[in-house]
Scaffold this motif. Structure first.
Motif, PDB file in Angstrom:
ATOM      1  N   HIS A 113     -89.607  19.799  58.644  1.00 42.58           N
ATOM      2  CA  HIS A 113     -90.479  18.620  58.742  1.00 42.58           C
ATOM      3  C   HIS A 113     -89.708  17.312  58.958  1.00 42.58           C
ATOM      4  N   ARG A 114     -88.418  17.281  58.587  1.00 41.68           N
ATOM      5  CA  ARG A 114     -87.615  16.070  58.806  1.00 41.68           C
ATOM      6  C   ARG A 114     -86.606  16.255  59.943  1.00 41.68           C
ATOM      7  N   ALA A 115     -86.835  17.250  60.786  1.00 43.62           N
ATOM      8  CA  ALA A 115     -85.859  17.590  61.816  1.00 43.62           C
ATOM      9  C   ALA A 115     -85.509  16.400  62.707  1.00 43.62           C
ATOM     10  N   VAL A 116     -86.500  15.654  63.167  1.00 43.91           N
ATOM     11  CA  VAL A 116     -86.275  14.507  64.049  1.00 43.91           C
ATOM     12  C   VAL A 116     -86.299  13.204  63.267  1.00 43.91           C
ATOM     13  N   VAL A 163     -91.687  20.323  63.786  1.00 42.53           N
ATOM     14  CA  VAL A 163     -90.843  19.503  64.659  1.00 42.53           C
ATOM     15  C   VAL A 163     -91.711  18.588  65.512  1.00 42.53           C
ATOM     16  N   GLY A 164     -92.850  19.096  66.000  1.00 43.15           N
ATOM     17  CA  GLY A 164     -93.758  18.252  66.767  1.00 43.15           C
ATOM     18  C   GLY A 164     -94.256  17.073  65.947  1.00 43.15           C
ATOM     19  N   CYS A 165     -94.627  17.341  64.687  1.00 36.64           N
ATOM     20  CA  CYS A 165     -95.070  16.246  63.797  1.00 36.64           C
ATOM     21  C   CYS A 165     -93.917  15.292  63.509  1.00 36.64           C
ATOM     22  N   SER A 166     -92.719  15.838  63.318  1.00 33.89           N
ATOM     23  CA  SER A 166     -91.556  15.012  63.008  1.00 33.89           C
ATOM     24  C   SER A 166     -91.184  14.101  64.172  1.00 33.89           C
ATOM     25  N   ALA A 167     -91.396  14.588  65.395  1.00 31.94           N
ATOM     26  CA  ALA A 167     -91.089  13.780  66.570  1.00 31.94           C
ATOM     27  C   ALA A 167     -92.089  12.649  66.761  1.00 31.94           C
ATOM     28  N   VAL A 168     -93.306  12.821  66.251  1.00 29.12           N
ATOM     29  CA  VAL A 168     -94.347  11.805  66.395  1.00 29.12           C
ATOM     30  C   VAL A 168     -94.179  10.686  65.381  1.00 29.12           C
ATOM     31  N   THR A 169     -93.786  11.036  64.162  1.00 30.51           N
ATOM     32  CA  THR A 169     -93.758  10.057  63.073  1.00 30.51           C
ATOM     33  C   THR A 169     -92.453   9.267  63.081  1.00 30.51           C
ATOM     34  N   SER A 170     -92.500   8.112  62.452  1.00 28.25           N
ATOM     35  CA  SER A 170     -91.299   7.283  62.300  1.00 28.25           C
ATOM     36  C   SER A 170     -90.913   7.113  60.842  1.00 28.25           C
TER      37      SER A 170
END
Length: 281
Positions: free
Chosen positions: A77-80, A160-167
């Protein structure tokens, strides 16, 4: 390849953080416990079902569909967003890596960080099954293990998709918790409640589907539900078996479940990438 380089870095980071060893030990303990408890339960109830497939089916309802998605979401969940908050993402993108490479590499690396412990952790339960009174079927065991890795990869892709969206890491945690409860608790509860709400049998006249067909549709759309369909038929030895006229709906359901697992594996990272490409770091 840049994707491979990012994946290797992600996997090495997981090894250094002792995730791999910890997960392997966890899988050894829990899977062996399920194997022993399931063997005891099944041997007491029906000796004819005392087989590898029966034990794995026993694990399917609790261990696999409950724990594997949870671990995949925790790992990924914190990948990105984690690297974005620490500032290391700018350094990573200053190298010859595109944002596509980062997202794809994160999915591959985090999937390996869950998949390798799964394989290592299931070696001991395999020995327990092979040396015990079970009718041990190594191909069934290996095939189910591959399906578990696919399930883990699907939830890694979603995370990963959620992690890429969030800041924000806080938002990423909330998204992971929401995804887990939506797919493992909420949708399952809704599916179970449909016969009570809409009535048994064919359902209300305004509904174009029967209650049973609506339940199947909701299960197929849910990645956990789609996995249950595929894994159940695989363990029963009927996955994509030549159907009779009565079984054509079931085979269509199996095909739809496989397709939906593929959609969940690809769509969330692509959606996250579309937002990530436009994000200001």
């Amino acid at each position: 390849m840049s994707v491979e380089a990012v994946a290797r870095k992600d996997f090495r980071d997981a090894v250094r953080s002792r995730w791999l060893l910890g997960l392997a030990v966890l899988f050894v303990v829990i899977a062996t416990a399920f194997m022993l408890i399931g063997a005891r339960f099944l041997s007491a109830s029906d000796a004819q079902t005392f087989s590898t497939s029966a034990i794995l089916g026993f694990m399917n309802g609790g261990f696999t569909t409950g724990l594997v998605p949870l671990i995949a979401l925790v790992v990924a969940h914190r990948a990105v967003v984690g690297e974005r908050e620490s500032g290391s993402l700018k350094l990573l993108l200053s190298l010859p890596h595109s944002r596509v490479d980062v997202v794809a590499g994160k999915v591959a690396g985090r999937t390996a960080a869950v998949g390798v412990p799964l394989f290592l952790g299931f070696l001991v339960p395999a020995l327990v099954a092979a040396l015990g009174p079970l009718q041990f079927a190594p191909l069934d065991y290996l095939g189910y293990l591959v399906l578990m890795v696919v399930l883990a990869a699907v939830y890694v892709a979603i995370a990963v998709g959620c992690s890429a969206v969030t800041s924000s890491g806080t938002v990423a945690v909330a998204a992971a918790v929401g995804v887990y409860f939506l797919f493992t608790v909420v949708l399952g509860g809704i599916n179970n409640a449909l016969p009570l709400v809409l009535g048994l049998g064919g359902g209300p006249s305004w509904l174009p589907l029967t209650v049973g067909e609506l339940q199947t549709l909701l299960q197929v759309l849910n990645p956990t539900g789609a996995f249950k369909i595929v894994s159940r038929e695989f363990l029963a030895g009927t996955l994509f078996a030549p159907p009779s006229v009565e079984q054509r709906f079931q085979q269509a359901t199996e095909a739809a479940a496989v397709v939906m697992l593929g959609v969940w594996l690809v769509a969330p990272p692509l959606a996250g990438l579309a937002r990530f490409e436009r994000a200001d770091l």
